[in-house]
Design a protein around this motif. Structure first.
Motif, short mmCIF file in Angstrom:
data_model
loop_
_atom_site.label_atom_id
_atom_site.label_comp_id
_atom_site.label_asym_id
_atom_site.label_seq_id
_atom_site.Cartn_x
_atom_site.Cartn_y
_atom_site.Cartn_z
N GLY A 1 0.75 -1.24 0.00
CA GLY A 1 0.00 0.00 0.00
C GLY A 1 0.79 1.30 0.00
O GLY A 1 0.17 2.37 -0.01
N SER A 2 2.12 1.26 0.00
CA SER A 2 2.87 2.51 -0.04
C SER A 2 2.67 3.18 -1.40
O SER A 2 2.35 2.51 -2.39
N GLU A 3 2.85 4.50 -1.45
CA GLU A 3 2.58 5.24 -2.67
C GLU A 3 3.82 5.99 -3.15
O GLU A 3 4.63 6.45 -2.35
N ILE A 4 3.94 6.10 -4.47
CA ILE A 4 5.03 6.83 -5.10
C ILE A 4 4.41 7.78 -6.12
O ILE A 4 3.61 7.36 -6.96
N ARG A 5 4.76 9.06 -6.05
CA ARG A 5 4.24 10.03 -7.04
C ARG A 5 5.02 9.88 -8.33
O ARG A 5 6.26 9.96 -8.34
N VAL A 6 4.32 9.67 -9.43
CA VAL A 6 4.98 9.47 -10.72
C VAL A 6 4.68 10.58 -11.71
O VAL A 6 5.07 10.48 -12.88
N SER A 7 3.98 11.63 -11.27
CA SER A 7 3.71 12.75 -12.16
C SER A 7 4.55 13.95 -11.75
O SER A 7 4.89 14.13 -10.58
N GLN A 8 4.89 14.78 -12.73
CA GLN A 8 5.61 16.01 -12.49
C GLN A 8 4.70 17.19 -12.77
O GLN A 8 3.87 17.14 -13.68
N SER A 9 4.84 18.25 -12.00
CA SER A 9 4.06 19.46 -12.22
C SER A 9 4.79 20.32 -13.24
O SER A 9 5.89 20.83 -12.97
N LEU A 10 4.21 20.48 -14.42
CA LEU A 10 4.86 21.22 -15.50
C LEU A 10 4.32 22.64 -15.65
O LEU A 10 4.77 23.38 -16.52
N GLY A 11 3.36 23.01 -14.81
CA GLY A 11 2.80 24.35 -14.88
C GLY A 11 1.52 24.40 -15.68
O GLY A 11 1.18 23.48 -16.43
N LEU A 12 0.78 25.49 -15.51
CA LEU A 12 -0.50 25.66 -16.19
C LEU A 12 -0.32 25.66 -17.70
O LEU A 12 0.58 26.31 -18.23
N GLY A 13 -1.19 24.91 -18.38
CA GLY A 13 -1.18 24.89 -19.84
C GLY A 13 -0.13 24.00 -20.45
O GLY A 13 -0.07 23.86 -21.68
N ALA A 14 0.71 23.35 -19.65
CA ALA A 14 1.76 22.49 -20.20
C ALA A 14 1.15 21.26 -20.86
O ALA A 14 0.19 20.69 -20.36
N ARG A 15 1.73 20.85 -21.99
CA ARG A 15 1.21 19.71 -22.74
C ARG A 15 2.21 18.57 -22.84
O ARG A 15 1.91 17.55 -23.44
N GLY A 16 3.39 18.73 -22.27
CA GLY A 16 4.41 17.69 -22.37
C GLY A 16 4.08 16.48 -21.51
O GLY A 16 3.13 16.48 -20.73
N CYS A 17 4.90 15.44 -21.64
CA CYS A 17 4.71 14.22 -20.85
C CYS A 17 5.01 14.52 -19.39
O CYS A 17 6.08 15.03 -19.05
N ARG A 18 4.08 14.19 -18.51
CA ARG A 18 4.24 14.49 -17.09
C ARG A 18 4.84 13.34 -16.31
O ARG A 18 5.08 13.45 -15.11
N LEU A 19 5.06 12.21 -16.95
CA LEU A 19 5.55 11.04 -16.23
C LEU A 19 6.96 11.26 -15.73
O LEU A 19 7.86 11.67 -16.48
N ASP A 20 7.18 10.97 -14.47
CA ASP A 20 8.51 10.97 -13.87
C ASP A 20 9.07 9.55 -14.04
O ASP A 20 8.75 8.65 -13.26
N SER A 21 9.87 9.35 -15.09
CA SER A 21 10.34 8.00 -15.41
C SER A 21 11.22 7.43 -14.30
O SER A 21 11.24 6.22 -14.08
N GLY A 22 11.94 8.29 -13.59
CA GLY A 22 12.76 7.82 -12.47
C GLY A 22 11.91 7.26 -11.36
O GLY A 22 12.23 6.20 -10.78
N ALA A 23 10.80 7.94 -11.05
CA ALA A 23 9.89 7.46 -10.01
C ALA A 23 9.25 6.15 -10.44
O ALA A 23 9.04 5.24 -9.62
N LEU A 24 8.94 6.04 -11.73
CA LEU A 24 8.34 4.79 -12.23
C LEU A 24 9.31 3.63 -12.06
O LEU A 24 8.91 2.53 -11.64
N GLU A 25 10.58 3.85 -12.34
CA GLU A 25 11.56 2.77 -12.19
C GLU A 25 11.73 2.36 -10.73
O GLU A 25 12.00 1.19 -10.44
N ILE A 26 11.56 3.32 -9.81
CA ILE A 26 11.59 2.97 -8.39
C ILE A 26 10.42 2.03 -8.07
O ILE A 26 10.57 1.04 -7.34
N ALA A 27 9.24 2.32 -8.65
CA ALA A 27 8.07 1.46 -8.45
C ALA A 27 8.32 0.09 -9.05
O ALA A 27 7.96 -0.95 -8.46
N VAL A 28 8.93 0.04 -10.23
CA VAL A 28 9.24 -1.24 -10.88
C VAL A 28 10.16 -2.07 -9.99
O VAL A 28 9.94 -3.27 -9.78
N ALA A 29 11.19 -1.43 -9.44
CA ALA A 29 12.14 -2.14 -8.58
C ALA A 29 11.46 -2.64 -7.32
O ALA A 29 11.74 -3.76 -6.85
#
Length: 210
Positions: free
Chosen positions: A78-106
């Motif tokens: 049940g522990s949680e890891i934030r995998v999104s990044q705050s890119l600011g209002l109106g931002a359209r880029g990918c918000r995924l934090d790939s480093g955080a995702l790899e921590i979850a994978v591990a």
């Protein structure tokens, strides 16, 4: 480094030939719809004593006008890891934090093993389509004969189909359908009393007042 060293780009067909398919998936049902279904299924099965590993996504709305925060909940602890990044209002880029995702994978890789009853991965996304993310863990689960549930969107469907190599089955995005599919895959090797199966299918009984 996870304990799984299988080549990430190998197909699950190269891992094991199984019938019926052990890789069940739903298609995205609107924003966050698949996340909610998979999260509820995980909660129901864990409450019934089933050893569910993997991740589900929790989307939390923000009050500042930006898109929701995306957190990953590690199963079953049940522990949680934030995998999104705050890119600011109106931002359209990918918000995924790939480093955080790899921590979850591990984290999942360190706990997942042949004693698991089910692996849930919130989605087969861009990372998995490119050979990273949870792709290797999914392949290892199939090799071990452990059923897998995930969600796929249209953009990644072709990559998912190539990876699955015929071992996948599309399921209705319905909690009862997914629970029943799991029961069919596992053929109920754990206590299979009628009361136990009813609890798995319908959730724990609610207390009623006289």
């Amino acid at each position: 480094m996870t304990p799984f060293t299988r080549e990430p780009k190998c197909s699950t067909l190269e891992a094991i030939q199984v019938q019926p398919p052990l890789l069940g998936y739903i298609q995205s049902q609107g924003r966050g719809g698949g996340d909610k279904v998979l999260s509820n299924v995980a909660d129901r099965l864990i409450a019934a004593g089933i050893r569910v590993y993997g991740i589900v996504q929790v989307n939390r709305e923000r009050r500042d006008g930006q898109r929701c925060d995306m957190d990953i909940r590690i199963l079953p602890e049940g522990s949680e890891i934030r995998v999104s990044q705050s890119l600011g209002l109106g931002a359209r880029g990918c918000r995924l934090d790939s480093g955080a995702l790899e921590i979850a994978v591990a984290s999942v890789g360190a706990s997942f093993g042949p004693d698991a009853d089910l692996l849930i991965v919130n989605k087969f996304g861009k990372q998995e389509a490119s050979g990273a993310g949870f792709r290797t863990v999914i392949g290892e689960a199939i090799a071990l004969g452990v059923p897998v549930l995930t969600c796929v969107n249209v953009l990644n469907q072709e990559a998912f189909d190539q990876f699955s190599a015929g071992l996948q089955v599309r399921l209705e995005a319905c909690e009862t359908t997914l629970v029943n599919w799991y029961l069919t895959c596992r053929q109920t090797p754990w206590p299979s009393s009628r009361a136990h199966l009813d609890t798995v299918r319908n959730g724990p009984p609610t207390n009623s007042t006289p």
